[in-house]
Scaffold this motif. Sequence first.
Motif, mmCIF file in Angstrom:
data_model
loop_
_atom_site.group_PDB
_atom_site.id
_atom_site.type_symbol
_atom_site.label_atom_id
_atom_site.label_comp_id
_atom_site.label_asym_id
_atom_site.label_seq_id
_atom_site.Cartn_x
_atom_site.Cartn_y
_atom_site.Cartn_z
ATOM 1 N N VAL A 63 0.857 -1.198 0.000
ATOM 2 C CA VAL A 63 0.000 0.000 0.000
ATOM 3 C C VAL A 63 0.890 1.245 0.000
ATOM 4 O O VAL A 63 0.655 2.194 -0.749
ATOM 5 N N ALA A 64 1.930 1.229 0.821
ATOM 6 C CA ALA A 64 2.864 2.359 0.860
ATOM 7 C C ALA A 64 3.603 2.504 -0.463
ATOM 8 O O ALA A 64 3.862 3.621 -0.922
ATOM 9 N N ARG A 65 3.945 1.390 -1.091
ATOM 10 C CA ARG A 65 4.678 1.421 -2.361
ATOM 11 C C ARG A 65 3.906 2.196 -3.431
ATOM 12 O O ARG A 65 4.491 2.815 -4.308
ATOM 13 N N ASP A 66 2.570 2.184 -3.343
ATOM 14 C CA ASP A 66 1.732 2.888 -4.325
ATOM 15 C C ASP A 66 1.614 4.389 -4.068
ATOM 16 O O ASP A 66 1.005 5.106 -4.851
ATOM 17 N N ARG A 67 2.205 4.871 -2.981
ATOM 18 C CA ARG A 67 2.128 6.298 -2.668
ATOM 19 C C ARG A 67 3.002 7.087 -3.645
ATOM 20 O O ARG A 67 4.034 6.581 -4.118
ATOM 21 N N PRO A 68 2.632 8.322 -3.946
ATOM 22 C CA PRO A 68 3.460 9.143 -4.840
ATOM 23 C C PRO A 68 4.885 9.291 -4.298
ATOM 24 O O PRO A 68 5.079 9.597 -3.128
ATOM 25 N N ASN A 69 5.849 9.012 -5.159
ATOM 26 C CA ASN A 69 7.278 9.172 -4.874
ATOM 27 C C ASN A 69 7.831 8.209 -3.825
ATOM 28 O O ASN A 69 8.914 8.437 -3.290
ATOM 29 N N TRP A 70 7.126 7.129 -3.540
ATOM 30 C CA TRP A 70 7.615 6.132 -2.597
ATOM 31 C C TRP A 70 8.285 4.961 -3.307
ATOM 32 O O TRP A 70 8.690 3.998 -2.656
ATOM 33 N N ASP A 71 8.457 5.022 -4.606
ATOM 34 C CA ASP A 71 9.002 3.882 -5.345
ATOM 35 C C ASP A 71 10.467 3.593 -5.019
ATOM 36 O O ASP A 71 10.932 2.480 -5.243
ATOM 37 N N ASN A 72 11.204 4.546 -4.454
ATOM 38 C CA ASN A 72 12.603 4.310 -4.092
ATOM 39 C C ASN A 72 12.826 4.137 -2.597
ATOM 40 O O ASN A 72 13.969 4.065 -2.144
ATOM 41 N N VAL A 73 11.745 4.080 -1.824
ATOM 42 C CA VAL A 73 11.866 3.885 -0.378
ATOM 43 C C VAL A 73 11.993 2.381 -0.104
ATOM 44 O O VAL A 73 11.220 1.583 -0.631
ATOM 45 N N ALA A 74 12.955 2.007 0.717
ATOM 46 C CA ALA A 74 13.112 0.605 1.107
ATOM 47 C C ALA A 74 11.990 0.245 2.081
ATOM 48 O O ALA A 74 11.836 0.882 3.126
ATOM 49 N N LEU A 75 11.204 -0.767 1.712
ATOM 50 C CA LEU A 75 10.054 -1.175 2.524
ATOM 51 C C LEU A 75 10.187 -2.642 2.913
ATOM 52 O O LEU A 75 10.698 -3.457 2.142
ATOM 53 N N LEU A 76 9.682 -2.968 4.091
ATOM 54 C CA LEU A 76 9.738 -4.338 4.577
ATOM 55 C C LEU A 76 8.484 -4.635 5.383
ATOM 56 O O LEU A 76 8.037 -3.795 6.173
ATOM 57 N N ASP A 77 7.926 -5.825 5.177
ATOM 58 C CA ASP A 77 6.810 -6.319 5.977
ATOM 59 C C ASP A 77 7.304 -7.467 6.837
ATOM 60 O O ASP A 77 8.043 -8.331 6.354
ATOM 61 N N VAL A 78 6.895 -7.484 8.093
ATOM 62 C CA VAL A 78 7.168 -8.611 8.976
ATOM 63 C C VAL A 78 5.922 -8.897 9.795
ATOM 64 O O VAL A 78 5.083 -8.007 10.001
ATOM 65 N N GLN A 79 5.818 -10.148 10.242
ATOM 66 C CA GLN A 79 4.685 -10.485 11.088
ATOM 67 C C GLN A 79 5.050 -10.175 12.529
ATOM 68 O O GLN A 79 6.127 -10.537 13.001
ATOM 69 N N GLN A 80 4.147 -9.488 13.184
ATOM 70 C CA GLN A 80 4.361 -9.151 14.582
ATOM 71 C C GLN A 80 4.194 -10.405 15.435
ATOM 72 O O GLN A 80 3.370 -11.260 15.124
ATOM 73 N N MET A 81 4.963 -10.520 16.487
ATOM 74 C CA MET A 81 4.838 -11.691 17.346
ATOM 75 C C MET A 81 3.453 -11.744 17.976
ATOM 76 O O MET A 81 2.824 -10.715 18.222
ATOM 77 N N SER A 82 2.978 -12.932 18.179
ATOM 78 C CA SER A 82 1.657 -13.146 18.751
ATOM 79 C C SER A 82 1.769 -13.158 20.275
ATOM 80 O O SER A 82 2.429 -14.017 20.847
ATOM 81 N N VAL A 83 1.162 -12.175 20.914
ATOM 82 C CA VAL A 83 1.171 -12.071 22.367
ATOM 83 C C VAL A 83 -0.265 -12.185 22.849
ATOM 84 O O VAL A 83 -1.162 -11.512 22.319
ATOM 85 N N GLU A 84 -0.479 -13.026 23.829
ATOM 86 C CA GLU A 84 -1.820 -13.248 24.348
ATOM 87 C C GLU A 84 -2.457 -11.928 24.792
ATOM 88 O O GLU A 84 -1.809 -11.091 25.426
#
Length: 137
Positions: A63-84
Amino acid sequence: MEWKVRAIRGATTALENTVEAIQVAVKELMDEIEYRNQLDPEEIISAVFTATPDLNAIFPASVARDRPNWDNVALLDVQQMSVENSLERCIRVLIHVNTPHPQAAMIHVYLGQAKNLRPDWNLAQMSSSGYQTDKKR
């Protein structure tokens, strides 16, 4: 004027685990972070998104990658740890930016149910100038 790397935090919640709900939540969060911090995408180094395990319909970074001028920003997705008993359907972001402003001037944005994660950083405690007035250390 000396420029340094600063970090901006943010979080929000999606109403449900659908592409559309996640897109709406991420767009709203990123719009608010960019506006509140007067960000220029050319100054953004990277953004790391986390999502709770119950969100898997789309990568928040896409979603961020589709923002104007964000095509050169390094982006990463990770799964957040599951906490009860932790907040469900939560998306968090950590953005690194080059800026001449001090870290104390960075405005951290918490929306939706995520406002409860950092009540000391929520939008209600920011002055009209756009800077936080009650930031706890």
